[in-house]
Scaffold this motif. Structure first.
Motif, PDB file in Angstrom:
ATOM      1  N   PRO A 278      -1.380  -5.737   7.825  1.00 38.62           N
ATOM      2  CA  PRO A 278      -1.714  -4.387   7.368  1.00 38.62           C
ATOM      3  C   PRO A 278      -1.508  -3.338   8.459  1.00 38.62           C
ATOM      4  CG  PRO A 278      -3.515  -5.948   6.977  1.00 38.62           C
ATOM      5  CD  PRO A 278      -2.567  -6.577   7.949  1.00 38.62           C
ATOM      6  N   GLY A 279      -1.137  -2.161   8.014  1.00 34.83           N
ATOM      7  CA  GLY A 279      -1.124  -1.001   8.899  1.00 34.83           C
ATOM      8  C   GLY A 279      -2.496  -0.347   8.869  1.00 34.83           C
ATOM      9  N   PRO A 280      -2.580   0.965   9.113  1.00 36.41           N
ATOM     10  CA  PRO A 280      -3.886   1.631   9.087  1.00 36.41           C
ATOM     11  C   PRO A 280      -4.486   1.616   7.684  1.00 36.41           C
ATOM     12  CG  PRO A 280      -2.109   3.243   9.268  1.00 36.41           C
ATOM     13  CD  PRO A 280      -1.487   1.895   9.448  1.00 36.41           C
ATOM     14  N   VAL A 281      -5.687   1.084   7.585  1.00 35.76           N
ATOM     15  CA  VAL A 281      -6.385   0.971   6.300  1.00 35.76           C
ATOM     16  C   VAL A 281      -7.749   1.639   6.442  1.00 35.76           C
ATOM     17  CG1 VAL A 281      -7.328  -0.614   4.577  1.00 35.76           C
ATOM     18  CG2 VAL A 281      -5.189  -1.171   5.750  1.00 35.76           C
ATOM     19  N   ASP A 282      -8.099   2.429   5.471  1.00 37.87           N
ATOM     20  CA  ASP A 282      -9.355   3.186   5.500  1.00 37.87           C
ATOM     21  C   ASP A 282     -10.537   2.249   5.267  1.00 37.87           C
ATOM     22  OD1 ASP A 282     -11.248   5.183   5.486  1.00 37.87           O
ATOM     23  OD2 ASP A 282     -10.747   5.930   3.493  1.00 37.87           O
ATOM     24  N   THR A 283     -11.241   1.908   6.334  1.00 33.27           N
ATOM     25  CA  THR A 283     -12.427   1.050   6.272  1.00 33.27           C
ATOM     26  C   THR A 283     -13.505   1.636   7.168  1.00 33.27           C
ATOM     27  OG1 THR A 283     -11.736  -0.351   8.118  1.00 33.27           O
ATOM     28  CG2 THR A 283     -10.989  -1.010   5.915  1.00 33.27           C
TER      29      THR A 283
ATOM     30  N   ALA B 164      -8.311  -0.430   1.006  1.00 31.68           N
ATOM     31  CA  ALA B 164      -8.648  -1.852   0.983  1.00 31.68           C
ATOM     32  C   ALA B 164      -8.143  -2.503  -0.300  1.00 31.68           C
ATOM     33  CB  ALA B 164     -10.160  -2.026   1.118  1.00 31.68           C
ATOM     34  N   ASP B 165      -8.182  -1.783  -1.415  1.00 34.74           N
ATOM     35  CA  ASP B 165      -7.700  -2.326  -2.685  1.00 34.74           C
ATOM     36  C   ASP B 165      -6.205  -2.603  -2.646  1.00 34.74           C
ATOM     37  OD1 ASP B 165     -10.148  -2.411  -3.943  1.00 34.74           O
ATOM     38  OD2 ASP B 165      -9.957  -0.414  -4.815  1.00 34.74           O
ATOM     39  N   GLU B 166      -5.448  -1.757  -1.953  1.00 36.31           N
ATOM     40  CA  GLU B 166      -4.000  -1.977  -1.878  1.00 36.31           C
ATOM     41  C   GLU B 166      -3.683  -3.249  -1.097  1.00 36.31           C
ATOM     42  OE1 GLU B 166      -2.127   2.515  -2.173  1.00 36.31           O
ATOM     43  OE2 GLU B 166      -3.121   1.932  -0.315  1.00 36.31           O
ATOM     44  N   VAL B 167      -4.424  -3.502  -0.043  1.00 39.19           N
ATOM     45  CA  VAL B 167      -4.228  -4.740   0.706  1.00 39.19           C
ATOM     46  C   VAL B 167      -4.708  -5.935  -0.114  1.00 39.19           C
ATOM     47  CG1 VAL B 167      -4.793  -6.003   2.816  1.00 39.19           C
ATOM     48  CG2 VAL B 167      -4.452  -3.522   2.890  1.00 39.19           C
ATOM     49  N   ALA B 168      -5.844  -5.775  -0.780  1.00 37.26           N
ATOM     50  CA  ALA B 168      -6.392  -6.860  -1.601  1.00 37.26           C
ATOM     51  C   ALA B 168      -5.437  -7.257  -2.715  1.00 37.26           C
ATOM     52  CB  ALA B 168      -7.740  -6.445  -2.186  1.00 37.26           C
TER      53      ALA B 168
ATOM     54  N   VAL C   6       2.194  -4.695   4.986  1.00 31.86           N
ATOM     55  CA  VAL C   6       1.665  -3.689   4.059  1.00 31.86           C
ATOM     56  C   VAL C   6       1.129  -2.557   4.919  1.00 31.86           C
ATOM     57  CG1 VAL C   6      -0.465  -5.064   3.848  1.00 31.86           C
ATOM     58  CG2 VAL C   6      -0.030  -3.234   2.206  1.00 31.86           C
ATOM     59  N   ASP C   7       2.070  -1.681   5.367  1.00 38.55           N
ATOM     60  CA  ASP C   7       1.723  -0.728   6.408  1.00 38.55           C
ATOM     61  C   ASP C   7       2.145   0.708   6.116  1.00 38.55           C
ATOM     62  OD1 ASP C   7       4.460  -0.849   6.698  1.00 38.55           O
ATOM     63  OD2 ASP C   7       4.444  -1.311   8.837  1.00 38.55           O
ATOM     64  N   GLY C   8       2.506   1.003   4.871  1.00 35.41           N
ATOM     65  CA  GLY C   8       2.871   2.369   4.539  1.00 35.41           C
ATOM     66  C   GLY C   8       4.159   2.841   5.170  1.00 35.41           C
ATOM     67  N   GLY C   9       4.997   1.896   5.573  1.00 25.45           N
ATOM     68  CA  GLY C   9       6.280   2.271   6.181  1.00 25.45           C
ATOM     69  C   GLY C   9       6.186   2.604   7.658  1.00 25.45           C
ATOM     70  N   HIS C  10       5.307   1.927   8.363  1.00 27.52           N
ATOM     71  CA  HIS C  10       5.152   2.167   9.789  1.00 27.52           C
ATOM     72  C   HIS C  10       6.466   1.963  10.540  1.00 27.52           C
ATOM     73  CE1 HIS C  10       3.927   1.421  13.970  1.00 27.52           C
ATOM     74  NE2 HIS C  10       2.801   2.032  13.703  1.00 27.52           N
ATOM     75  N   ALA C  11       7.267   1.000  10.080  1.00 23.96           N
ATOM     76  CA  ALA C  11       8.512   0.688  10.773  1.00 23.96           C
ATOM     77  C   ALA C  11       9.734   1.307  10.104  1.00 23.96           C
ATOM     78  CB  ALA C  11       8.694  -0.828  10.857  1.00 23.96           C
TER      79      ALA C  11
END
Length: 251
Positions: A190-195, A220-224, A245-250
């Motif tokens: 995962p990339g940055p996830v709001d937790t 968190a739901d998107e990663v789950a 699953v990182d929102g296009g970090h790379a």
């Protein structure tokens, strides 16, 4: 005409470590919604664990909360055996529990190094070792890493990134070892996830948000949802790999 009694298959059973909040809690609920009985582990957040179990049971599935400090060598395997004993089987292990200690390498204490490696590396290995004995054929092992182990993080992330990078070295050979039983082993990054631990409104959020192609934190739901897919029958031919699953970090 004689009648034939058809016995319904037993529900699948899953263990999600670190399941009292954040990605772990969202994953536990997703797996329950998909029809699995789910056990979660927690360290101190007993109230959060009870709330997650209540949500699991609200889907009609069974939920169990197991107190487990992953830094203690004997608890990781104990949680696997506890979940398998509670449900009579184990089909899915999600290695989600982890801690992050950030800071300049010279400032990190021996105790911080030992705890991070114990939780993020040793506990995952020991849980996988126990799961290799208890998982049903066709089972799933899914570990949660970090996109920082694939792409350079900022200064101060050396210990956390090193510990999570070890999971790639575990995933591939374990997939080969357990593959003959139809058990898949995968790692999500995962990339940055709001937790609670890394809020989208926190003091370090803006740089993380700007590093993604989507310009936002994940949820968190998107990663789950990715974990639930990898745990499903639809993902039976995916193993030994890292899924970002990182929102296009790379990007």
């Amino acid at each position: 005409m004689s009648s034939t009694t058809v016995t319904a298959p037993a529900p699948r059973a899953a263990l999600v470590t670190g399941g009292s909040r954040g990605i772990g809690a969202a994953t536990a609920l997703r797996l329950a919604e998909a029809g699995a009985d789910v056990a979660i582990t927690y360290v101190q957040d007993e109230e959060g664990a009870r709330a997650v179990v209540a949500k699991i049971e609200g889907t009609g599935r069974r939920g169990v909360a197991l107190r487990c400090d992953a830094a203690q060598a004997d608890t990781a395997a104990g949680a696997v055996h506890g979940a398998a004993d509670a449900f009579g089987r184990l089909d899915v292990l999600v290695n989600n529990a982890g801690i992050g200690v950030l800071g300049p390498i010279a400032a990190l204490s021996d105790a911080e190094v030992e705890r991070v490696l114990a939780v993020n590396v040793r506990a995952v290995f020991l849980a996988c070792r126990a799961a290799a004995d208890r998982l049903a054929d066709g089972g799933r092992i899914i570990s949660v890493g970090t996109a920082l182990s694939r792409y350079t993080g900022g200064p101060g992330s050396t210990l956390y990134t090193m510990s999570k990078s070890a999971l790639a070295g575990l995933t591939r050979p374990l997939a080969r070892e357990l593959g003959p039983r139809g058990i898949t082993v995968n790692l999500i990054q995962p990339g940055p996830v709001d937790t609670d631990l890394n809020p989208a409104g926190g003091p370090f959020a803006e740089g993380q948000r700007a590093a993604t192609a989507l310009g936002r934190f994940g949820t968190a739901d998107e990663v789950a949802s990715l974990v639930a897919y990898l745990a499903s029958a639809d993902a039976a031919f995916i193993t030994g790999t890292e899924v970002v699953v990182d929102g296009g970090h790379a990007a």
